[in-house]
Design a protein around this motif. Structure first.
Motif, PDB file in Angstrom:
ATOM      1  N   PRO A 232     -33.613  12.576   0.788  1.00  0.00           N
ATOM      2  CA  PRO A 232     -33.805  13.360  -0.434  1.00  0.00           C
ATOM      3  C   PRO A 232     -32.478  13.591  -1.159  1.00  0.00           C
ATOM      4  O   PRO A 232     -31.447  13.754  -0.510  1.00  0.00           O
ATOM      5  CB  PRO A 232     -34.387  14.677   0.092  1.00  0.00           C
ATOM      6  CG  PRO A 232     -33.842  14.790   1.482  1.00  0.00           C
ATOM      7  CD  PRO A 232     -33.787  13.395   2.005  1.00  0.00           C
ATOM      8  N   PRO A 233     -32.490  13.609  -2.488  1.00  0.00           N
ATOM      9  CA  PRO A 233     -31.230  13.771  -3.232  1.00  0.00           C
ATOM     10  C   PRO A 233     -30.588  15.131  -2.989  1.00  0.00           C
ATOM     11  O   PRO A 233     -31.268  16.153  -2.949  1.00  0.00           O
ATOM     12  CB  PRO A 233     -31.667  13.612  -4.694  1.00  0.00           C
ATOM     13  CG  PRO A 233     -33.124  13.933  -4.696  1.00  0.00           C
ATOM     14  CD  PRO A 233     -33.655  13.483  -3.369  1.00  0.00           C
ATOM     15  N   LEU A 234     -29.275  15.103  -2.804  1.00  0.00           N
ATOM     16  CA  LEU A 234     -28.509  16.322  -2.579  1.00  0.00           C
ATOM     17  C   LEU A 234     -27.231  16.251  -3.402  1.00  0.00           C
ATOM     18  O   LEU A 234     -26.711  15.158  -3.674  1.00  0.00           O
ATOM     19  CB  LEU A 234     -28.162  16.473  -1.091  1.00  0.00           C
ATOM     20  CG  LEU A 234     -29.337  16.657  -0.128  1.00  0.00           C
ATOM     21  CD1 LEU A 234     -28.868  16.523   1.316  1.00  0.00           C
ATOM     22  CD2 LEU A 234     -29.994  18.010  -0.342  1.00  0.00           C
ATOM     23  N   PRO A 235     -26.677  17.391  -3.800  1.00  0.00           N
ATOM     24  CA  PRO A 235     -25.462  17.370  -4.619  1.00  0.00           C
ATOM     25  C   PRO A 235     -24.246  16.895  -3.835  1.00  0.00           C
ATOM     26  O   PRO A 235     -24.157  17.072  -2.618  1.00  0.00           O
ATOM     27  CB  PRO A 235     -25.302  18.833  -5.054  1.00  0.00           C
ATOM     28  CG  PRO A 235     -26.025  19.618  -4.001  1.00  0.00           C
ATOM     29  CD  PRO A 235     -27.174  18.759  -3.570  1.00  0.00           C
ATOM     30  N   ALA A 236     -23.319  16.283  -4.557  1.00  0.00           N
ATOM     31  CA  ALA A 236     -22.058  15.848  -3.955  1.00  0.00           C
ATOM     32  C   ALA A 236     -21.192  17.069  -3.650  1.00  0.00           C
ATOM     33  O   ALA A 236     -21.405  18.157  -4.206  1.00  0.00           O
ATOM     34  CB  ALA A 236     -21.328  14.906  -4.906  1.00  0.00           C
ATOM     35  N   PRO A 237     -20.213  16.920  -2.755  1.00  0.00           N
ATOM     36  CA  PRO A 237     -19.310  18.044  -2.463  1.00  0.00           C
ATOM     37  C   PRO A 237     -18.601  18.540  -3.725  1.00  0.00           C
ATOM     38  O   PRO A 237     -18.341  17.766  -4.649  1.00  0.00           O
ATOM     39  CB  PRO A 237     -18.312  17.428  -1.471  1.00  0.00           C
ATOM     40  CG  PRO A 237     -19.050  16.300  -0.837  1.00  0.00           C
ATOM     41  CD  PRO A 237     -19.932  15.745  -1.911  1.00  0.00           C
ATOM     42  N   THR A 238     -18.297  19.823  -3.740  1.00  0.00           N
ATOM     43  CA  THR A 238     -17.572  20.409  -4.867  1.00  0.00           C
ATOM     44  C   THR A 238     -16.170  19.803  -4.947  1.00  0.00           C
ATOM     45  O   THR A 238     -15.447  19.751  -3.952  1.00  0.00           O
ATOM     46  CB  THR A 238     -17.464  21.930  -4.700  1.00  0.00           C
ATOM     47  OG1 THR A 238     -18.782  22.480  -4.581  1.00  0.00           O
ATOM     48  CG2 THR A 238     -16.755  22.555  -5.886  1.00  0.00           C
TER      49      THR A 238
ATOM     50  N   GLY B 180     -21.736  10.356  10.315  1.00  0.00           N
ATOM     51  CA  GLY B 180     -20.373  10.412   9.799  1.00  0.00           C
ATOM     52  C   GLY B 180     -19.947   9.085   9.203  1.00  0.00           C
ATOM     53  O   GLY B 180     -19.263   9.040   8.173  1.00  0.00           O
ATOM     54  N   ALA B 181     -20.358   7.971   9.841  1.00  0.00           N
ATOM     55  CA  ALA B 181     -20.059   6.640   9.305  1.00  0.00           C
ATOM     56  C   ALA B 181     -20.714   6.448   7.945  1.00  0.00           C
ATOM     57  O   ALA B 181     -20.123   5.873   7.022  1.00  0.00           O
ATOM     58  CB  ALA B 181     -20.530   5.565  10.286  1.00  0.00           C
ATOM     59  N   LEU B 182     -21.938   6.938   7.807  1.00  0.00           N
ATOM     60  CA  LEU B 182     -22.625   6.833   6.512  1.00  0.00           C
ATOM     61  C   LEU B 182     -21.887   7.628   5.442  1.00  0.00           C
ATOM     62  O   LEU B 182     -21.731   7.156   4.307  1.00  0.00           O
ATOM     63  CB  LEU B 182     -24.060   7.330   6.653  1.00  0.00           C
ATOM     64  CG  LEU B 182     -24.879   7.307   5.353  1.00  0.00           C
ATOM     65  CD1 LEU B 182     -25.142   5.873   4.900  1.00  0.00           C
ATOM     66  CD2 LEU B 182     -26.189   8.060   5.524  1.00  0.00           C
ATOM     67  N   GLN B 183     -21.425   8.842   5.778  1.00  0.00           N
ATOM     68  CA  GLN B 183     -20.667   9.638   4.809  1.00  0.00           C
ATOM     69  C   GLN B 183     -19.400   8.902   4.384  1.00  0.00           C
ATOM     70  O   GLN B 183     -18.993   8.951   3.214  1.00  0.00           O
ATOM     71  CB  GLN B 183     -20.315  11.011   5.391  1.00  0.00           C
ATOM     72  CG  GLN B 183     -21.508  11.847   5.818  1.00  0.00           C
ATOM     73  CD  GLN B 183     -22.611  11.882   4.802  1.00  0.00           C
ATOM     74  OE1 GLN B 183     -22.397  12.208   3.641  1.00  0.00           O
ATOM     75  NE2 GLN B 183     -23.823  11.531   5.247  1.00  0.00           N
TER      76      GLN B 183
ATOM     77  N   MET C 221     -21.438  16.652   2.172  1.00  0.00           N
ATOM     78  CA  MET C 221     -22.445  15.600   2.119  1.00  0.00           C
ATOM     79  C   MET C 221     -22.204  14.659   0.931  1.00  0.00           C
ATOM     80  O   MET C 221     -22.295  15.061  -0.222  1.00  0.00           O
ATOM     81  CB  MET C 221     -23.839  16.221   1.997  1.00  0.00           C
ATOM     82  CG  MET C 221     -24.966  15.215   1.923  1.00  0.00           C
ATOM     83  SD  MET C 221     -25.357  14.507   3.536  1.00  0.00           S
ATOM     84  CE  MET C 221     -26.101  15.936   4.333  1.00  0.00           C
ATOM     85  N   TYR C 222     -21.889  13.405   1.240  1.00  0.00           N
ATOM     86  CA  TYR C 222     -21.699  12.402   0.186  1.00  0.00           C
ATOM     87  C   TYR C 222     -22.919  11.505   0.022  1.00  0.00           C
ATOM     88  O   TYR C 222     -23.143  10.953  -1.054  1.00  0.00           O
ATOM     89  CB  TYR C 222     -20.474  11.536   0.498  1.00  0.00           C
ATOM     90  CG  TYR C 222     -19.157  12.248   0.313  1.00  0.00           C
ATOM     91  CD1 TYR C 222     -18.575  12.361  -0.951  1.00  0.00           C
ATOM     92  CD2 TYR C 222     -18.487  12.810   1.398  1.00  0.00           C
ATOM     93  CE1 TYR C 222     -17.362  13.023  -1.127  1.00  0.00           C
ATOM     94  CE2 TYR C 222     -17.279  13.478   1.230  1.00  0.00           C
ATOM     95  CZ  TYR C 222     -16.718  13.570  -0.034  1.00  0.00           C
ATOM     96  OH  TYR C 222     -15.524  14.231  -0.204  1.00  0.00           O
TER      97      TYR C 222
END
Length: 288
Positions: free
Chosen positions: A233-239, A183-186, A225-226
């Motif tokens: 691994p790369p993941l999309p930013a929140p909508t 959560g701190a990382l986000q 996920m930010y």
């Protein structure tokens, strides 16, 4: 018996809200999220977050307590101090007021019809003012964290991961501390701060980066996920919020700023209340 439904108040730019949402996602517990509290909660504790209601029960806060009620454990003595260290750099989020407010404008409301969502989005502007002024206060009184501060803080987690020798701090699966640290990382990635580069490139933190990769693989379908933009691994930013919610937020922000004679004293009142309760993380003044 596991909870059937949980209502959550909080914005996903908060590390503690993120920890609770991660726990709910991992347990697959049905829930919804609003970014401005119900009136009864606001009058009692302002915009302090997260606050949850489990199966229609009373609202209560404190992410550790909430996660323990969800069945998570593993927090040891001294972990809170290490977690506070992992949040070093958080006051740098207000270096650009525009970026801080714009990022909050992109948070999407997930519950209710359009008029209700627009109203909560407009009211959220006071929440943003509260956290902006509070972070500015903390930064001015105690200074902003440099990259060296962040490096030392995360090196403690590097040592913990080396000692455990497993994929997560909880061993083969995340525990309460994994959720709060992630959560701190986000938090750092949702409104990017310069010290985040330490986590990306510092050669002394390979296990931390491996842990981040493991958490992102586990939570690859997590909607808040930010860090996926900054780490593998790369993941999309929140909508992002739709246009009508963003317009509502900025209109509410104009009103909040024009109402400074009311909103700033209200911020100060709630900030003192939260500080006296020990939940702001600021030391109390000592009497001479």
């Amino acid at each position: 018996m596991p909870p059937q439904f949980i209502r959550v108040y909080g914005g996903d730019h908060s590390p503690w809200v993120q920890a609770v949402l991660l726990g709910l996602h991992l347990k697959e517990i049905p829930h919804d999220v609003v970014t401005f509290p119900p009136l009864s909660v606001f009058l009692r504790s302002g915009v302090l977050m997260p606050v949850v209601s489990i199966d229609g029960g009373p609202w209560h806060h404190d992410s550790t307590r909430i996660l323990e009620e969800l069945g998570f454990s593993g927090k040891a003595r001294g972990d809170d101090r290490m977690l506070a260290g992992a949040l070093r750099g958080g006051t740098n989020r207000t270096d650009s007021a525009w970026t801080f407010w714009r990022r909050w404008s992109l948070v999407r409301e997930h519950r209710g019809r359009v008029p209700a969502r627009m109203l909560r989005t407009a009211l959220r502007s006071f929440t943003v003012l509260y956290f902006y002024l509070t972070l500015e206060l903390v930064g001015r009184r105690f200074g902003h964290s440099a990259e060296d501060d962040m490096r030392r803080s995360w090196q403690r987690w590097e040592a913990r991961l080396a000692e455990i020798g497993r994929e997560f701090l909880g061993g083969d699966e995340p525990n309460l501390v994994d959720l709060q640290l992630f959560g701190a990382l986000q938090c750092h990635c949702s409104i990017p701060v310069p010290p985040i580069a330490v986590l990306q490139t510092d050669p002394s933190l390979p296990r931390v980066r491996a842990w981040i990769a493991s958490m992102q693989r586990l939570f690859q379908d997590y909607p808040h996920m930010y860090s996926g933009v900054d780490f593998a691994p790369p993941l999309p930013a929140p909508t992002a919020a739709p246009l009508h919610e963003r317009v509502s937020f900025w209109l509410g922000s104009v009103v909040t700023i024009l109402a400074f004679p009311v909103t700033v004293p209200l911020w100060y009142c709630y900030m003192r209340h939260v500080r006296s309760s020990g939940k702001l993380g600021l030391p109390s003044r000592r009497r001479s």
